[in-house]
Motif scaffolding. Structure first.
Motif, PDB file in Angstrom:
ATOM      1  N   TRP A 207      50.980  52.584  47.282  1.00 19.48           N
ATOM      2  CA  TRP A 207      50.413  52.627  48.621  1.00 19.48           C
ATOM      3  C   TRP A 207      48.911  52.323  48.590  1.00 19.48           C
ATOM      4  CZ3 TRP A 207      52.566  52.622  53.275  1.00 19.48           C
ATOM      5  CH2 TRP A 207      53.918  52.972  53.383  1.00 19.48           C
ATOM      6  N   GLY A 208      48.205  52.902  47.623  1.00 18.46           N
ATOM      7  CA  GLY A 208      46.764  52.676  47.539  1.00 18.46           C
ATOM      8  C   GLY A 208      46.428  51.244  47.173  1.00 18.46           C
ATOM      9  N   ALA A 209      47.035  50.748  46.090  1.00 15.89           N
ATOM     10  CA  ALA A 209      46.788  49.368  45.670  1.00 15.89           C
ATOM     11  C   ALA A 209      47.300  48.388  46.712  1.00 15.89           C
ATOM     12  CB  ALA A 209      47.453  49.106  44.317  1.00 15.89           C
ATOM     13  N   GLY A 210      48.442  48.716  47.329  1.00 17.03           N
ATOM     14  CA  GLY A 210      48.986  47.848  48.370  1.00 17.03           C
ATOM     15  C   GLY A 210      48.053  47.735  49.561  1.00 17.03           C
ATOM     16  N   THR A 211      47.395  48.838  49.900  1.00 14.83           N
ATOM     17  CA  THR A 211      46.412  48.811  50.990  1.00 14.83           C
ATOM     18  C   THR A 211      45.265  47.868  50.666  1.00 14.83           C
ATOM     19  OG1 THR A 211      46.935  51.084  51.658  1.00 14.83           O
ATOM     20  CG2 THR A 211      44.789  50.211  52.335  1.00 14.83           C
ATOM     21  N   ILE A 212      44.780  47.936  49.426  1.00 14.48           N
ATOM     22  CA  ILE A 212      43.675  47.066  49.000  1.00 14.48           C
ATOM     23  C   ILE A 212      44.091  45.599  49.059  1.00 14.48           C
ATOM     24  CG2 ILE A 212      42.190  46.436  47.054  1.00 14.48           C
ATOM     25  CD1 ILE A 212      42.334  49.416  46.198  1.00 14.48           C
ATOM     26  N   VAL A 213      45.277  45.292  48.552  1.00 19.60           N
ATOM     27  CA  VAL A 213      45.764  43.914  48.562  1.00 19.60           C
ATOM     28  C   VAL A 213      45.979  43.427  49.996  1.00 19.60           C
ATOM     29  CG1 VAL A 213      47.685  42.405  47.926  1.00 19.60           C
ATOM     30  CG2 VAL A 213      46.806  44.073  46.273  1.00 19.60           C
ATOM     31  N   ALA A 214      46.571  44.273  50.832  1.00 24.10           N
ATOM     32  CA  ALA A 214      46.835  43.886  52.220  1.00 24.10           C
ATOM     33  C   ALA A 214      45.542  43.589  52.965  1.00 24.10           C
ATOM     34  CB  ALA A 214      47.607  44.996  52.936  1.00 24.10           C
ATOM     35  N   ILE A 215      44.528  44.394  52.728  1.00 22.44           N
ATOM     36  CA  ILE A 215      43.230  44.150  53.370  1.00 22.44           C
ATOM     37  C   ILE A 215      42.671  42.822  52.907  1.00 22.44           C
ATOM     38  CG2 ILE A 215      40.832  44.916  53.492  1.00 22.44           C
ATOM     39  CD1 ILE A 215      41.878  47.793  53.361  1.00 22.44           C
ATOM     40  N   HIS A 216      42.719  42.594  51.595  1.00 19.81           N
ATOM     41  CA  HIS A 216      42.161  41.346  51.065  1.00 19.81           C
ATOM     42  C   HIS A 216      42.850  40.118  51.660  1.00 19.81           C
ATOM     43  CE1 HIS A 216      40.561  38.429  48.215  1.00 19.81           C
ATOM     44  NE2 HIS A 216      41.797  38.001  48.067  1.00 19.81           N
ATOM     45  N   VAL A 217      44.165  40.156  51.718  1.00 14.77           N
ATOM     46  CA  VAL A 217      44.922  39.013  52.244  1.00 14.77           C
ATOM     47  C   VAL A 217      44.616  38.786  53.720  1.00 14.77           C
ATOM     48  CG1 VAL A 217      47.244  38.163  52.748  1.00 14.77           C
ATOM     49  CG2 VAL A 217      46.756  39.225  50.539  1.00 14.77           C
ATOM     50  N   SER A 218      44.426  39.868  54.466  1.00 11.96           N
ATOM     51  CA  SER A 218      44.218  39.744  55.914  1.00 11.96           C
ATOM     52  C   SER A 218      42.811  39.277  56.285  1.00 11.96           C
ATOM     53  CB  SER A 218      44.498  41.084  56.596  1.00 11.96           C
ATOM     54  OG  SER A 218      43.556  42.065  56.193  1.00 11.96           O
ATOM     55  N   ILE A 219      41.853  39.426  55.379  1.00 13.67           N
ATOM     56  CA  ILE A 219      40.454  39.103  55.726  1.00 13.67           C
ATOM     57  C   ILE A 219      40.303  37.648  56.151  1.00 13.67           C
ATOM     58  CG2 ILE A 219      38.108  38.865  54.822  1.00 13.67           C
ATOM     59  CD1 ILE A 219      38.737  41.263  52.991  1.00 13.67           C
ATOM     60  N   GLY A 220      40.803  36.728  55.319  1.00 13.29           N
ATOM     61  CA  GLY A 220      40.658  35.313  55.643  1.00 13.29           C
ATOM     62  C   GLY A 220      41.346  34.939  56.939  1.00 13.29           C
ATOM     63  N   VAL A 221      42.511  35.540  57.171  1.00 11.32           N
ATOM     64  CA  VAL A 221      43.263  35.249  58.399  1.00 11.32           C
ATOM     65  C   VAL A 221      42.485  35.727  59.619  1.00 11.32           C
ATOM     66  CG1 VAL A 221      45.398  35.674  59.658  1.00 11.32           C
ATOM     67  CG2 VAL A 221      45.457  35.369  57.168  1.00 11.32           C
ATOM     68  N   VAL A 222      41.998  36.964  59.555  1.00 16.08           N
ATOM     69  CA  VAL A 222      41.267  37.541  60.692  1.00 16.08           C
ATOM     70  C   VAL A 222      39.955  36.814  60.923  1.00 16.08           C
ATOM     71  CG1 VAL A 222      40.132  39.620  61.564  1.00 16.08           C
ATOM     72  CG2 VAL A 222      42.325  39.801  60.377  1.00 16.08           C
ATOM     73  N   ALA A 223      39.231  36.509  59.840  1.00 14.75           N
ATOM     74  CA  ALA A 223      37.918  35.884  59.971  1.00 14.75           C
ATOM     75  C   ALA A 223      37.985  34.532  60.665  1.00 14.75           C
ATOM     76  CB  ALA A 223      37.272  35.725  58.590  1.00 14.75           C
ATOM     77  N   GLU A 224      39.062  33.780  60.447  1.00 18.33           N
ATOM     78  CA  GLU A 224      39.163  32.440  61.012  1.00 18.33           C
ATOM     79  C   GLU A 224      40.008  32.398  62.289  1.00 18.33           C
ATOM     80  OE1 GLU A 224      40.355  29.585  58.119  1.00 18.33           O
ATOM     81  OE2 GLU A 224      38.949  30.325  56.593  1.00 18.33           O
ATOM     82  N   SER A 225      40.472  33.552  62.726  1.00 15.19           N
ATOM     83  CA  SER A 225      41.279  33.599  63.951  1.00 15.19           C
ATOM     84  C   SER A 225      40.382  33.609  65.186  1.00 15.19           C
ATOM     85  CB  SER A 225      42.156  34.848  63.957  1.00 15.19           C
ATOM     86  OG  SER A 225      41.357  36.013  64.078  1.00 15.19           O
TER      87      SER A 225
END
Length: 255
Positions: A207-225
């Motif tokens: 859960w902890g590592a998954g949260t970190i990975v999920a945040i990282h993956v979402s950053i690029g998507v959110v930043a360019e949306s």
């Protein structure tokens, strides 16, 4: 029937978590010390930056102290300081997001990130830190969950320090990927320790590592949306950052 994870919370286990806490504190100390020794940091910064630094340094000290107290038989002081830590973490999230917005508004985003990416990255990771701390507090009576989620939350705070240790200009455009990989070394160490000791990985690490990975993956998507860019324009409106392209890398600073 689901198997039950047995957390063998002996002295060796406690020493392992304390070593992780000290290792993360050392990474933060080394990263920011290098920044100052290399002349890339100055005290001539807005007051919010100094408050931000003091809060995060104070949390690092508190985290190591709390990890030490957690290994004692009488954990009364650990529990009392835990509520101080809860309030401290809340203030850190607010100040961290505010400081990031202020830097982007001033056009002071690091040149190895695009401004929009930097705004989303810091905001989402600070929020993720707060979420993991909150989850750890809710699960404070389940020691095996609590201590692992706190390690993952603390690991997030090593990101800015790794950003000052790694050769970030040489890692463009993958700088954030390398930082996230470095941050994940701490949960990974915990997973390996679980496997060696208990022959399975506790779900808290996932859960902890998954949260970190999920945040990282979402950053690029959110930043360019569209919503991400709208937020960026709202933050920088009227500031020097309004004249900076949100999706372009800032120029390298002069040598």
């Amino acid at each position: 029937m689901a198997s039950v994870f047995i957390d063998r919370s002996g002295a060796a286990n406690q020493r392992f978590f304390l070593k992780l806490a000290v290792a993360m504190a050392l990474v933060i100390f080394i990263g920011f010390s290098l920044q100052w020794l290399m002349g890339r940091s100055t005290f001539a910064m807005p007051a919010a930056v100094h408050v931000h630094a003091l809060l995060f340094i104070g949390w690092t000290v508190l985290f190591v102290v709390q990890t030490t107290f957690a290994g004692r038989r009488d954990r009364t002081l650990h529990r009392r300081l835990g509520w101080v830590g809860a309030l401290w973490a809340t203030v850190m999230v607010i100040v961290g997001i505010y400081t990031t917005a202020m830097m982007v508004r001033r056009g002071a985003a690091p040149f190895f990130f695009t401004p929009a990416y930097f705004l989303c990255m810091n905001t989402l990771f600070v929020a993720g830190f707060g979420a993991l701390v909150a989850a750890a507090i809710v699960l404070r009576r389940r020691t095996e969950w609590h201590r692992r989620l706190m390690i993952c939350a603390m690991a997030i705070l090593t990101g800015p320090a790794f950003g000052r240790i790694l050769p970030m200009p040489l890692l463009i455009p993958w700088a954030a990927w390398f930082v996230t990989a470095a941050v994940l070394l701490f949960p990974l160490a915990g997973m390996i320790a679980d496997l060696r000791r208990d022959r399975r990985v506790h779900r808290a690490w996932w859960w902890g590592a998954g949260t970190i990975v999920a945040i990282h993956v979402s950053i690029g998507v959110v930043a360019e949306s569209a919503p991400g860019l709208a937020l960026y324009r709202l933050v920088v409106g009227g500031g020097a950052g309004a004249d900076v392209s949100p999706l372009a890398y800032p120029p390298f600073p002069p040598l």
